[in-house]
Each structure stands twice: as C-alpha cells, then as structure tokens.
Design an enzyme around this catalytic site. Structure first.
Site, mmCIF file in Angstrom:
data_model
loop_
_atom_site.group_PDB
_atom_site.id
_atom_site.type_symbol
_atom_site.label_atom_id
_atom_site.label_comp_id
_atom_site.label_asym_id
_atom_site.label_seq_id
_atom_site.Cartn_x
_atom_site.Cartn_y
_atom_site.Cartn_z
ATOM 1 N N ARG A 260 36.490 34.123 -28.703
ATOM 2 C CA ARG A 260 35.594 32.973 -28.514
ATOM 3 C C ARG A 260 34.410 33.356 -27.653
ATOM 4 O O ARG A 260 34.555 33.851 -26.553
ATOM 5 C CB ARG A 260 36.362 31.809 -27.868
ATOM 6 C CG ARG A 260 37.499 31.360 -28.759
ATOM 7 C CD ARG A 260 38.200 30.132 -28.248
ATOM 8 N NE ARG A 260 39.337 29.836 -29.127
ATOM 9 C CZ ARG A 260 40.177 28.834 -28.964
ATOM 10 N NH1 ARG A 260 39.998 28.001 -27.941
ATOM 11 N NH2 ARG A 260 41.172 28.641 -29.795
ATOM 12 N N ARG A 275 40.760 32.154 -18.597
ATOM 13 C CA ARG A 275 39.799 31.898 -19.659
ATOM 14 C C ARG A 275 38.988 33.159 -19.927
ATOM 15 O O ARG A 275 38.346 33.693 -19.033
ATOM 16 C CB ARG A 275 38.863 30.765 -19.216
ATOM 17 C CG ARG A 275 37.894 30.283 -20.269
ATOM 18 C CD ARG A 275 37.038 29.157 -19.706
ATOM 19 N NE ARG A 275 37.786 27.927 -19.541
ATOM 20 C CZ ARG A 275 37.891 26.988 -20.485
ATOM 21 N NH1 ARG A 275 37.279 27.125 -21.625
ATOM 22 N NH2 ARG A 275 38.599 25.905 -20.263
ATOM 23 N N GLU A 347 46.761 24.410 -19.428
ATOM 24 C CA GLU A 347 46.987 24.052 -20.825
ATOM 25 C C GLU A 347 47.449 25.291 -21.586
ATOM 26 O O GLU A 347 46.704 26.250 -21.735
ATOM 27 C CB GLU A 347 45.682 23.519 -21.424
ATOM 28 C CG GLU A 347 45.825 23.119 -22.875
ATOM 29 C CD GLU A 347 44.466 22.949 -23.550
ATOM 30 O OE1 GLU A 347 43.505 22.572 -22.856
ATOM 31 O OE2 GLU A 347 44.389 23.216 -24.757
ATOM 32 N N SER A 350 48.145 23.089 -27.536
ATOM 33 C CA SER A 350 47.428 21.920 -27.985
ATOM 34 C C SER A 350 47.933 21.681 -29.399
ATOM 35 O O SER A 350 47.785 22.532 -30.260
ATOM 36 C CB SER A 350 45.929 22.230 -27.983
ATOM 37 O OG SER A 350 45.183 21.065 -28.205
ATOM 38 N N ARG A 389 47.722 32.200 -20.273
ATOM 39 C CA ARG A 389 48.152 31.137 -19.365
ATOM 40 C C ARG A 389 49.665 31.093 -19.235
ATOM 41 O O ARG A 389 50.191 30.784 -18.164
ATOM 42 C CB ARG A 389 47.615 29.801 -19.842
ATOM 43 C CG ARG A 389 46.092 29.794 -19.767
ATOM 44 C CD ARG A 389 45.490 28.555 -20.318
ATOM 45 N NE ARG A 389 44.049 28.690 -20.347
ATOM 46 C CZ ARG A 389 43.242 27.762 -20.821
ATOM 47 N NH1 ARG A 389 43.751 26.636 -21.322
ATOM 48 N NH2 ARG A 389 41.943 27.957 -20.810
#
Length: 425
Positions: A260, A275, A347, A350, A389
């Site tokens: 990303r 991240r 998180e 999802s 994470r």
RNA sequence: GGAGGGAUGGCCGAGCGGUCUAAGGCGGCUGUCUUGAAAACAGCUGUGGGGUCACACCCACCGGGGGUUCGAAUCCCUCUCCCUCCGCCA
C-alpha cells in the site's frame, strides 16, 4: 458497483444511504440524468440498426441493379446516422459507468449512523486487560533488544517504514502465517496461493480502481498492479463466471503480502511496525448466495475471533459506523487486540459483507438450481489476521520481566526448540 | 527476446462477405414409450441491453478493442492469451 435500476426505482433510498456515509447525493441526480439520456439514445440507434439489418438482407436478394443501388445509398445514410448516435451513446455510457464506478456500497440498515471512527460501536470485549508486575515494553523496544526486529536495515535497503525481521522474529511471523492458514483450513476454507500482482480489470472488480489508484503500486511498463490485500486476487479468481448454485458457498483462505502506497502522516503511527507500505496478511474470502451472506458474515467474524482466542489475546469487536465504512462494504466489524506495550487496541482484522457490490464489478454470478436467470453472488472478506499487528500483540503480551518473550503454545510446532525468545536466539 | 500456428456456444468441432436464424456431434432439460430405468423418437437448451403490467418484438455478442462494407464469425489493423521451435533463466 450498485445497481443502476435501484437508483432509477428508489432514488430516495440511495440518497439517504449516501448521506449516512457523509456523502453528497449529487451523483444520484447525475446518474438519473445520464440513464435517461442513455436509454433514449439506445431506442433511437437500435431502431435504425433494425432497419439497416432488414434492408441489408433485402439487398442481398435484389436482382434489379437500380433498385439495389438506391437501397445501398439509403442505407449508407442510415449508417452515418447510426455512427453519429453510437458515438453519443458511447460517450454517455462512459460517463455513467465512470460515475457508477465511484459510488460506494450502501450501508445495511442496521449499521450505526455516524460521522467518523469516533462513532464506531464496541460490541463486545473478550478477555481482561492483562496485568504485569513490571512495566511492559513496546515492541519497538522489545524487538531490537531481542535482535528480532531491525528498523535500520529496512530503511537502509528500501526506505522509511520498512523493517527487517530476523531469526526468531522472522520465524515467529512465519509460524503465525502457517498456523493461521491451517486453522482456516480446519474451519472449512480452501487455501489459495495467488499471484501478488494482478491486472487493472481485477483491481476494478475488487473495487480498488479507479478511486484508489493513489494507494496502489504498479509496474510502469505493463498492466500489473501489486495487490493491497489478498481480497483482490481472490475476487478475480471467478471474474466473469456463472457458477452453479450447487458450487456455493466457496470459502477461500490465502496468505499474501500486501502493498500500500498510502501517504502516511508524519506524526501518526510512526513508531514500530504497526503501519508500513508492505505487510503480510492471511485473508478469508467467501462467495455465497445472497440469502446466505448475513449468516456467512457472522461465521467469518467468529472464525477471526477464534484466531485471537487461540493465541490467548484479549480482543474486542468494533462495529464501524456508516461514516467509517470502506468503499465496498455494506457492514464491517473490526477486531482489535490489546497491545500492553504500546498501550493501544490494534486492528488486526476487518470483516465485511460486501453484498453484490464486487460481484457486479467483477461480474460473478450463479445460476439458481431451478434454471432461472443468473444472479450476482455475494462476497465477504475478512482478515484472519493481519500480520505485523498480530506479531506486535504476541510480543507485547507474552513478554517477561527479563525482556524475553514466551512463544504461544499453538505456534510452537513451527518454532523448533524455541519456547522462549531470548536475545541470544 | 526471435520464428511460426491458433482462439467459434457447457464441451468437441464446421463455417472464411448475403439463405449464419452459427452445421454436426457430445452433454443437459422436457415429453412420448415403459411397472421403473435404459434405448429409440420428438422438442427445447447462452449472456447482456432496450421494450412491455406481462408477452410480443428489437439490439449487441464467434478471445478484447478499432476499422472497411448497404451487410462481417468470415476482410484489414491492433492488443491479450494459448500451442510449437530457438534463445535466456530460478
């Protein structure tokens, strides 16, 4: 992609849904206008084509040269009108398609209405916040001290926000991936190993393009885009196909790295490995019948929860409000695990029911057993789980006073003789 | 990277400018016959769009896109993919 017929038949419903997403409903008016223009042009151009087809057929049979020539000339004129109208039609269709491609999915009625993430709703918390008789360290201290996370080397070879895992750290991540995949297989998912680069059409089908091109890495010379999540290639697997009802549901699980490009603000999430532009993830994905997707959604959430539970992590489920939903989702639950070192909920998953939104874009249908016309499938996706994470949570939750980290029981089969990660390992 | 050959309905496969409304076969569905099944026979059997209360009807689709023509599966250009051979390569 939502259904243009829905906009045509229930524009108010669509307007309301867009407002709940904090969006302007102007696209609805524009779509209605373009749709009207489109159908008007279709009527005109198709009746001309019908005429030309009929007369051309006659021309083939005509013997009289004069009569034949007269009709050819008449049809040449009709052909010119068709060409002109076809041009207009293509233009209108391109505009409508571009507009429709940027309208997000509509939230389910039960999704809490809210402006942004501050209105998300924690549905449940499982496990208690762990207590330590020492001050737990954050992974950005623990990792380098143990020699298992090296930030400098990542920056050296690639740049800011990249890191290198070493020794037991690299192995621990590999163990997590392998264990998660095996767990998902036991949960009934079929493991897939896919390309990590896909064509533009697949990115479109999964809903990444055209809107999120800024967040994607791509090859400069060829039509190859690096996947931001395994959801993308998995959606593409059945692109353009009509399945049999008996084939459904399909449950897939895949490990891929995720790339990303997202621009990250300098002050936020800068520390550690939370991240980055590259991370690993194990993904769950389903194709199912429309009437089954709500139950499949609940099951997928439970499957993701099981990963957290078996790892012994404290987690909570956070339902995203309308304003925080992703582009393709009609309902989403995030799963967050507690990281005692950095002191925050991370998180790690999802899970979304996408309804027929991706199926429309990627054109994935199934034929009902009664032989009636094909219908779009529903798709669902969920992380199971996101890697860095989860790694953070394991390191921070399983740390001991001396800075070592106990390897969770379930991961030991992949860790050789390492039950505790110490600085010398 | 170089040279050649291909891509047609669920599958196999013919067609190479007008009667393609895509032959033929296989598969599938329905019916007749049968106690039932098989066989035989007959019919049906793609997707999307427009249109209609629903039909009717119309348009598009022979790998994708563009072009020539009154008319394209058929001719031209271009792209993609597959196959064969050569080169290179983990």
């Amino acid at each position: 992609m939502i259904d243009i017929n829905l906009i045509r038949e229930k524009p108010e419903l669509v307007r309301e849904a867009l407002r709940k997403r904090q969006m302007d409903d102007a696209p609805v008016d524009r779509a209605l206008e373009l749709d009207l223009g489109r159908r008007d042009l279709i009527k005109q151009v198709e009746s001309l084509k019908a005429e030309r087809n009929a007369v051309s057929k006659e021309i083939g049979k005509l013997k009289d040269p004069a009569e034949r020539q007269a009709k050819i000339e008449a049809m040449r004129e009709v052909g010119e009108r068709i060409a002109a109208l076809d041009g207009q039609l293509h233009e209108v269709e391109a505009k409508l398609e571009a507009l429709m491609a940027e309208i997000p999915n509509l939230p389910e009625a039960r999704v809490p209405v809210g402006v942004d993430e501050s209105h998300n709703v924690v549905i449940k918390t499982v496990g208690a916040l762990p207590e330590f008789d020492f001050q737990p360290k954050a992974h950005w201290d623990l990792g380098p001290a143990l020699g298992i996370i090296n930030f400098e080397q990542g920056v050296k070879i690639t740049g800011s926000r990249f890191y290198v895992l070493s020794g037991a750290g690299a192995r621990l991540q590999r163990a997590l991936i392998a264990w998660m995949l095996d767990l998902h297989i036991r949960q009934g998912y079929l493991e897939k190993y896919t390309p990590f680069m896909v064509k533009e059409a697949v990115m479109f089908g999964a809903g990444q393009l055209p809107k999120f091109a800024d967040n994607l890495y791509r090859d400069h010379e060829e039509d190859l885009w690096m996947v931001p999540t395994a959801e993308v290639p998995l959606t593409g697997l059945l692109m353009g196909e009509i399945l049999d009802e008996a084939d459904l549901p399909l449950h897939y699980a895949a490990y891929t790295p995720c790339f990303r490009r997202e621009k990250m603000s300098a002050g936020r999430d800068v520390r550690g490995i939370k991240r980055g532009h590259q991370f690993d993830k194990v993904e769950m994905y389903k194709f199912c019948k429309p009437e089954d997707s709500p139950a499949e959604f609940e099951k997928m959430v439970a499957d993701a929860e099981q990963v957290c539970a078996e790892l012994g992590l404290t987690y909570r489920i956070n339902q995203l409000c309308t304003g925080d939903l992703g582009f393709t989702a009609q309902i989403t639950y995030d799963i967050e695990v507690w990281a005692p070192g950095c002191g925050e909920w991370l998180e790690v998953s999802s899970v979304s029911n996408v309804g027929d939104f991706q199926a429309r874009r990627a054109n994935v249908k199934y034929r009902p057993a009664d032989g009636s016309r094909p219908r779009f499938v529903h798709t669902l996706n969920g992380s199971g789980l996101g890697m860095p994470r989860t790694l953070i949570a394991v390191l921070e939750n399983y740390q001991q006073a001396d800075g070592s980290v106990v390897v969770p029981e379930v991961l030991r089969p992949w860790m050789g003789s390492i039950d505790v990660i110490r600085s010398e390992t």
